[in-house]
Design an enzyme around this catalytic site. Structure first.
Site, PDB file in Angstrom:
ATOM      1  N   ARG A 179     -29.851  60.051  -2.814  1.00 47.41           N
ATOM      2  CA  ARG A 179     -30.839  58.273  -2.510  1.00 47.41           C
ATOM      3  C   ARG A 179     -31.423  57.891  -3.706  1.00 47.41           C
ATOM      4  O   ARG A 179     -31.430  56.977  -4.142  1.00 47.41           O
ATOM      5  CB  ARG A 179     -31.116  58.462  -1.644  1.00 47.41           C
ATOM      6  CG  ARG A 179     -32.545  57.565  -1.303  1.00 47.41           C
ATOM      7  CD  ARG A 179     -33.519  57.898   0.698  1.00 47.41           C
ATOM      8  NE  ARG A 179     -33.945  58.620  -0.005  1.00 47.41           N
ATOM      9  CZ  ARG A 179     -35.379  59.534   0.764  1.00 47.41           C
ATOM     10  NH1 ARG A 179     -35.525  58.401   2.414  1.00 47.41           N
ATOM     11  NH2 ARG A 179     -35.865  59.992   0.394  1.00 47.41           N
ATOM     12  N   TYR A 206     -43.664  63.096  -5.534  1.00 48.42           N
ATOM     13  CA  TYR A 206     -43.697  64.547  -4.600  1.00 48.42           C
ATOM     14  C   TYR A 206     -43.349  65.299  -6.461  1.00 48.42           C
ATOM     15  O   TYR A 206     -42.769  65.378  -6.870  1.00 48.42           O
ATOM     16  CB  TYR A 206     -42.842  64.086  -3.578  1.00 48.42           C
ATOM     17  CG  TYR A 206     -43.524  64.737  -2.732  1.00 48.42           C
ATOM     18  CD1 TYR A 206     -44.800  63.763  -1.861  1.00 48.42           C
ATOM     19  CD2 TYR A 206     -42.633  64.578  -1.382  1.00 48.42           C
ATOM     20  CE1 TYR A 206     -44.832  64.021  -0.552  1.00 48.42           C
ATOM     21  CE2 TYR A 206     -43.007  64.492  -0.399  1.00 48.42           C
ATOM     22  CZ  TYR A 206     -44.404  63.608   0.362  1.00 48.42           C
ATOM     23  OH  TYR A 206     -44.288  64.295   0.987  1.00 48.42           O
ATOM     24  N   ARG A 212     -44.801  54.818   1.930  1.00 49.32           N
ATOM     25  CA  ARG A 212     -45.211  54.689   3.516  1.00 49.32           C
ATOM     26  C   ARG A 212     -45.488  54.191   4.668  1.00 49.32           C
ATOM     27  O   ARG A 212     -45.025  54.168   6.164  1.00 49.32           O
ATOM     28  CB  ARG A 212     -46.744  55.569   3.571  1.00 49.32           C
ATOM     29  CG  ARG A 212     -47.081  57.149   2.208  1.00 49.32           C
ATOM     30  CD  ARG A 212     -45.935  57.962   3.252  1.00 49.32           C
ATOM     31  NE  ARG A 212     -47.095  59.309   2.069  1.00 49.32           N
ATOM     32  CZ  ARG A 212     -45.508  60.402   2.018  1.00 49.32           C
ATOM     33  NH1 ARG A 212     -44.790  60.876   3.052  1.00 49.32           N
ATOM     34  NH2 ARG A 212     -46.200  61.364   1.178  1.00 49.32           N
ATOM     35  N   GLU A 268     -42.741  64.560  13.530  1.00 49.72           N
ATOM     36  CA  GLU A 268     -42.743  63.547  12.546  1.00 49.72           C
ATOM     37  C   GLU A 268     -42.764  62.506  13.349  1.00 49.72           C
ATOM     38  O   GLU A 268     -41.900  62.215  14.747  1.00 49.72           O
ATOM     39  CB  GLU A 268     -41.369  63.845  11.734  1.00 49.72           C
ATOM     40  CG  GLU A 268     -41.154  62.168  10.635  1.00 49.72           C
ATOM     41  CD  GLU A 268     -40.331  62.423   9.764  1.00 49.72           C
ATOM     42  OE1 GLU A 268     -39.870  63.569   8.817  1.00 49.72           O
ATOM     43  OE2 GLU A 268     -39.450  61.563   9.482  1.00 49.72           O
ATOM     44  N   TYR A 295     -30.915  67.959   2.430  1.00 49.09           N
ATOM     45  CA  TYR A 295     -32.392  67.114   2.614  1.00 49.09           C
ATOM     46  C   TYR A 295     -32.552  66.770   1.403  1.00 49.09           C
ATOM     47  O   TYR A 295     -32.414  65.999   0.605  1.00 49.09           O
ATOM     48  CB  TYR A 295     -33.107  67.705   2.891  1.00 49.09           C
ATOM     49  CG  TYR A 295     -34.223  66.983   2.750  1.00 49.09           C
ATOM     50  CD1 TYR A 295     -33.739  65.418   3.195  1.00 49.09           C
ATOM     51  CD2 TYR A 295     -36.299  67.220   1.908  1.00 49.09           C
ATOM     52  CE1 TYR A 295     -35.327  64.990   2.948  1.00 49.09           C
ATOM     53  CE2 TYR A 295     -36.967  66.167   2.310  1.00 49.09           C
ATOM     54  CZ  TYR A 295     -36.677  64.806   2.140  1.00 49.09           C
ATOM     55  OH  TYR A 295     -37.535  63.633   1.920  1.00 49.09           O
TER      56      TYR A 295
HETATM   57  C1  3EB Z   1     -43.383  63.395   4.393  1.00 48.30           C
HETATM   58  O1  3EB Z   1     -43.907  63.229   4.919  1.00 48.30           O
HETATM   59  C2  3EB Z   1     -42.032  64.411   5.752  1.00 48.30           C
HETATM   60  O2  3EB Z   1     -37.129  61.619   3.886  1.00 48.30           O
HETATM   61  O3  3EB Z   1     -36.808  59.865   4.277  1.00 48.30           O
HETATM   62  C3  3EB Z   1     -41.001  61.445   6.323  1.00 48.30           C
HETATM   63  C4  3EB Z   1     -40.202  60.346   5.819  1.00 48.30           C
HETATM   64  C5  3EB Z   1     -40.200  62.733   5.540  1.00 48.30           C
HETATM   65  C6  3EB Z   1     -39.106  60.417   5.311  1.00 48.30           C
HETATM   66  C7  3EB Z   1     -37.595  60.650   3.650  1.00 48.30           C
HETATM   67  C8  3EB Z   1     -39.165  62.371   4.379  1.00 48.30           C
HETATM   68  C9  3EB Z   1     -38.788  61.147   4.459  1.00 48.30           C
HETATM   69  O4  3EB Z   1     -42.418  63.964   3.173  1.00 48.30           O
HETATM   70  C10 3EB Z   1     -40.701  64.086   5.129  1.00 48.30           C
END
Ligand code: 3EB
Length: 339
Positions: free
Chosen positions: A150, A202, A215, A321, A143
């Site tokens: 990406r 992050y 989001r 999720e 991941y």
């Molecule tokens: C998070 O909130 C959960 O890497 O495209 C959720 C949706 C998450 C998309 C991505 C990762 C991705 O971090 C993980």
């Protein structure tokens, strides 16, 4: 099942797989099949994702256009477009992923090139399915390598952190990578969640390059809006809450949805309330519970179509999720319709 009607953009439907044997009509942008051992099709609008469906008769996800689409293959990518939106997909086999960072960056650059050539440069929504997503330790985890690739591709765009698409990233038991996506001629608006650190901010503890997604993405059509809600989990700030507790993760995820919907409504005061068009619930294999779906329905409403899939979540301590599509109708349009 519960179709939603739009005269512009695109619309989302779930149909029983048993009814989806015949060829696609001219207004279909894409049909996505979820399961293992699926047959491939030469029609560029047919997409397979190697995630088992859990519970109920299997369904296919269908994205429709209000007018006939043009479709084809280019550089190995399947696509269909209607003048406002394009839906497309790309598949990489496991042997193409030996250098996952580079393979992901190249796949994203191929997508970008296709979108610009077809005239739909505005990314709205990405769905990423990667085999063995949690394999590898530390920053070699698949991941994290995917995220790095990406990022390497998307960061080439000036101001990319203000134009990120909504996204989902889920692990499959089969190898390889499948990415499908929706893009438009004109941009949507990025929506962030006030309860969560933006994923693109992050800290490095989650990987050398932060995940490049928003989001949510709010897209206006002529007579309505869509809110594409990214895969949402039990993450508050940047931390996982309730590790190991599926139902508590569901409740926290629902609070994140409420916060995101509140944020989108504040951006969109002219629109009516958002209503859910469809949810997809991803649960880590082996962690499903008979209590989950009734609780999803109690929290999100018992009318909303829900597709339940068994897939790995990209953080090891997450069991669940949920992604969603919501719609709102512009008030001014309904008033005109009355007059
Ligand atoms: C998070 O909130 C959960 O890497 O495209 C959720 C949706 C998450 C998309 C991505 C990762 C991705 O971090 C993980």
């Amino acid at each position: 099942m519960a179709p939603n009607f739009h005269s512009h953009g695109c619309s989302y439907h779930l149909f029983h797989e048993a009814d989806s044997g015949q060829a696609l009509d001219r207004n279909v942008l894409a049909r996505i099949h979820y399961g293992t051992g699926l047959a491939t099709s030469p029609d560029p609008r047919e997409i397979n994702v190697a995630l088992p469906q859990t519970g109920g008769a299997p369904v296919a996800e269908v994205w429709r256009s209000h007018r006939p689409v043009e479709h084809g293959w280019a550089d190995g990518l399947g696509y269909a477009h209607n003048g406002e939106v394009v839906f497309g997909h790309v598949r990489l086999d496991e042997h193409d992923l030996a250098d996952l960072v580079r393979a992901t960056a190249r796949a994203y650059l191929r997508i970008d090139l296709l979108l610009r050539r077809l005239g739909y440069p505005c990314w709205l929504r990405m769905w990423n399915f990667l085999g063995h997503i949690n394999h590898g330790e530390g920053d070699t985890e698949r991941y994290r390598q995917f995220s790095q690739g990406r990022h390497n591709a998307l960061a080439l765009k000036p101001g990319f952190e203000t134009r990120l698409p909504a996204a989902t990233a889920i692990g499959t038991q089969e190898g390889g990578m499948t990415v499908y996506f929706l893009a438009a001629r004109d941009p949507g608006a990025q929506v962030e969640n006030p309860r969560q650190v933006s994923a693109f901010r992050y800290p490095a503890a989650y990987g050398p390059k932060s995940p490049s997604f928003s989001r949510g993405c709010l897209k206006h059509w002529a007579d309505s809006s869509h809110l594409f809600v990214s895969g949402t989990a039990s993450v508050v700030g940047h931390q996982t809450l309730h590790p190991g507790d599926l139902l508590a993760q569901l409740d926290e995820t629902h609070r994140n949805f409420e916060a995101l919907l509140g944020q989108a409504s504040a951006l969109e005061p002219a629109a009516g309330p958002f209503s859910a068009v469809g949810l997809k619930v991803y649960v880590r294999p082996g962690h499903d519970s008979p209590e989950l779906l009734p609780r999803v329905r109690r929290l999100f409403g018992d009318q909303v179509p829900v597709l339940c899939l068994a897939g790995d979540i990209c953080r090891r301590d997450l069991l669940l999720e949920i992604e969603g599509l919501f719609t709102a109708t512009a008030h001014s349009v309904s008033l005109q319709a009355v007059a």
